[in-house]
Motif scaffolding. Structure first.
Motif, mmCIF file in Angstrom:
data_model
loop_
_atom_site.group_PDB
_atom_site.id
_atom_site.type_symbol
_atom_site.label_atom_id
_atom_site.label_comp_id
_atom_site.label_asym_id
_atom_site.label_seq_id
_atom_site.Cartn_x
_atom_site.Cartn_y
_atom_site.Cartn_z
ATOM 1 N N ILE A 97 -7.773 -50.266 27.558
ATOM 2 C CA ILE A 97 -8.201 -48.891 27.442
ATOM 3 C C ILE A 97 -7.126 -47.883 28.008
ATOM 4 O O ILE A 97 -6.542 -47.144 27.315
ATOM 5 N N PHE A 98 -6.705 -48.108 29.215
ATOM 6 C CA PHE A 98 -5.741 -47.326 29.988
ATOM 7 C C PHE A 98 -4.462 -47.275 29.129
ATOM 8 O O PHE A 98 -3.569 -46.391 29.236
ATOM 9 N N GLU A 99 -3.920 -48.487 28.690
ATOM 10 C CA GLU A 99 -2.618 -48.523 27.906
ATOM 11 C C GLU A 99 -2.909 -47.880 26.606
ATOM 12 O O GLU A 99 -1.716 -47.110 26.195
ATOM 13 N N LEU A 100 -3.733 -47.928 25.992
ATOM 14 C CA LEU A 100 -4.069 -47.178 24.727
ATOM 15 C C LEU A 100 -4.046 -45.706 24.859
ATOM 16 O O LEU A 100 -3.453 -44.675 23.902
ATOM 17 N N GLU A 101 -4.730 -45.234 25.963
ATOM 18 C CA GLU A 101 -4.732 -44.009 26.316
ATOM 19 C C GLU A 101 -3.523 -43.489 26.377
ATOM 20 O O GLU A 101 -3.324 -42.152 26.064
ATOM 21 N N GLY A 102 -2.706 -44.127 27.232
ATOM 22 C CA GLY A 102 -1.014 -43.604 27.458
ATOM 23 C C GLY A 102 -0.442 -43.548 26.053
ATOM 24 O O GLY A 102 0.236 -42.563 25.882
ATOM 25 N N PHE A 103 -0.552 -44.525 25.258
ATOM 26 C CA PHE A 103 0.144 -44.424 24.022
ATOM 27 C C PHE A 103 -0.480 -43.456 22.940
ATOM 28 O O PHE A 103 0.433 -42.678 22.654
ATOM 29 N N VAL A 104 -1.404 -43.494 22.737
ATOM 30 C CA VAL A 104 -2.367 -42.622 21.588
ATOM 31 C C VAL A 104 -2.559 -41.582 22.122
ATOM 32 O O VAL A 104 -2.307 -40.517 21.431
ATOM 33 N N SER A 159 -0.579 -39.928 24.237
ATOM 34 C CA SER A 159 0.583 -39.061 24.260
ATOM 35 C C SER A 159 1.009 -38.714 22.886
ATOM 36 O O SER A 159 1.508 -37.559 22.652
ATOM 37 N N LEU A 160 0.842 -39.588 22.070
ATOM 38 C CA LEU A 160 1.146 -39.047 20.721
ATOM 39 C C LEU A 160 0.282 -37.785 20.132
ATOM 40 O O LEU A 160 0.902 -36.714 19.606
ATOM 41 N N ARG A 161 -0.895 -37.935 20.371
ATOM 42 C CA ARG A 161 -2.025 -36.844 19.889
ATOM 43 C C ARG A 161 -1.669 -35.363 20.675
ATOM 44 O O ARG A 161 -1.744 -34.650 20.266
ATOM 45 N N ARG A 162 -1.342 -35.556 22.193
ATOM 46 C CA ARG A 162 -1.198 -34.553 22.997
ATOM 47 C C ARG A 162 0.192 -33.817 22.682
ATOM 48 O O ARG A 162 0.267 -32.428 22.810
ATOM 49 N N SER A 163 1.162 -34.510 22.193
ATOM 50 C CA SER A 163 2.590 -34.009 21.586
ATOM 51 C C SER A 163 2.214 -33.035 20.255
ATOM 52 O O SER A 163 3.118 -32.582 19.911
ATOM 53 N N GLY A 164 1.053 -33.379 19.768
ATOM 54 C CA GLY A 164 0.763 -32.661 18.538
ATOM 55 C C GLY A 164 0.906 -33.555 17.413
ATOM 56 O O GLY A 164 0.985 -32.990 16.215
ATOM 57 N N PRO A 172 -13.098 -54.621 22.845
ATOM 58 C CA PRO A 172 -14.208 -54.039 23.759
ATOM 59 C C PRO A 172 -14.658 -52.527 23.131
ATOM 60 O O PRO A 172 -13.678 -52.029 22.386
ATOM 61 N N ASP A 173 -15.974 -52.336 23.162
ATOM 62 C CA ASP A 173 -16.372 -51.174 22.541
ATOM 63 C C ASP A 173 -15.756 -49.856 23.036
ATOM 64 O O ASP A 173 -15.568 -48.871 22.599
ATOM 65 N N ASP A 174 -15.414 -49.972 24.292
ATOM 66 C CA ASP A 174 -14.691 -48.590 24.653
ATOM 67 C C ASP A 174 -13.342 -48.499 24.026
ATOM 68 O O ASP A 174 -12.999 -47.241 23.861
ATOM 69 N N VAL A 175 -12.878 -49.393 23.554
ATOM 70 C CA VAL A 175 -11.352 -49.241 23.162
ATOM 71 C C VAL A 175 -11.735 -48.808 21.398
ATOM 72 O O VAL A 175 -11.156 -47.924 21.172
ATOM 73 N N ILE A 176 -12.604 -49.381 20.933
ATOM 74 C CA ILE A 176 -12.835 -49.140 19.487
ATOM 75 C C ILE A 176 -13.369 -47.485 19.385
ATOM 76 O O ILE A 176 -13.247 -47.053 18.675
ATOM 77 N N LYS A 177 -14.249 -47.247 20.343
ATOM 78 C CA LYS A 177 -14.781 -45.675 20.439
ATOM 79 C C LYS A 177 -13.667 -44.854 20.535
ATOM 80 O O LYS A 177 -13.658 -43.688 20.236
ATOM 81 N N TYR A 178 -12.626 -45.227 21.588
ATOM 82 C CA TYR A 178 -11.642 -44.320 21.930
ATOM 83 C C TYR A 178 -10.834 -44.029 20.560
ATOM 84 O O TYR A 178 -10.303 -43.005 20.220
ATOM 85 N N LEU A 179 -10.315 -45.128 20.170
ATOM 86 C CA LEU A 179 -9.387 -45.162 19.041
ATOM 87 C C LEU A 179 -9.998 -44.371 18.013
ATOM 88 O O LEU A 179 -9.374 -43.608 17.195
ATOM 89 N N LYS A 180 -11.492 -44.466 17.472
ATOM 90 C CA LYS A 180 -12.042 -43.758 16.420
ATOM 91 C C LYS A 180 -12.313 -42.146 16.757
ATOM 92 O O LYS A 180 -11.798 -41.128 15.889
#
Length: 166
Positions: free
Chosen positions: A61-68, A70-75, A89-97
């Motif tokens: 999850i922490f790696e996805l938060e960095g990747f995804v 940063s994309l979304r924060r950049s606009g 894991p559920d936390d990964v699926i929830k975060y991505l959604k």
């Protein structure tokens, strides 16, 4: 009272004679606080039809938060399509959604081609990801090693996405 003595860095201290006060050291200005500008999803019109794709089959999850993140924060408001494991894991699926990421489940299968390495050679390999990359395939391509599967699957995902035109 200060008699004009120097402090530990050799500069005159406050209260010394007028000639020495010219060399008086003041606290350096503080750097301005970084202000995180929130750019809403959909903030950059030019990225609306763009697409970023990748494989996130073993990311935490922490790696996805960095990747995804940063994309979304950049606009970046375009499409993000990621291949993930069936047992993500559920936390990964929830975060991505939550971050408007299209997920594609990777289903592994046995390869249909003859292995390039003997069982003995594979047993000597310490990194199981390497063994998996050489011996496992993914549906619907049982003739493509999992380490290369991102290419045909990425092509398929892009073709399926009718709004991925940028």
């Amino acid at each position: 009272s200060n008699d004009g003595a120097s402090n530990s860095d050799g500069l005159s201290q406050k209260g010394s004679s007028p000639e020495e006060s010219v060399h008086e050291t003041k606290n350096p200005p503080k750097a301005p606080k970084k202000v995180r500008r929130k750019i809403p999803v959909g903030g950059h019109e030019e990225s609306r039809t763009a697409t970023v794709m990748g494989m996130a089959t073993s990311l935490h999850i922490f790696e996805l938060e960095g990747f995804v993140g940063s994309l979304r924060r950049s606009g970046f408001s375009g499409h993000i399509i990621l291949g993930i494991n069936e047992d993500a894991p559920d936390d990964v699926i929830k975060y991505l959604k939550k971050r408007n990421v299209t997920t594609k489940i990777i289903k592994y299968t046995n390869c249909t081609f003859e292995p390039l390495f003997t069982e003995e050679e594979l047993e000597k390999e310490e990194d199981q990801r390497t063994v998996k990359g050489l011996t496992i395939c993914a549906e619907p391509y049982p003739d493509v090693k999992v380490r290369w599967i991102k290419f045909p699957l990425g092509r398929d995902w892009l073709r399926e996405c009718k709004t991925c035109t940028g």
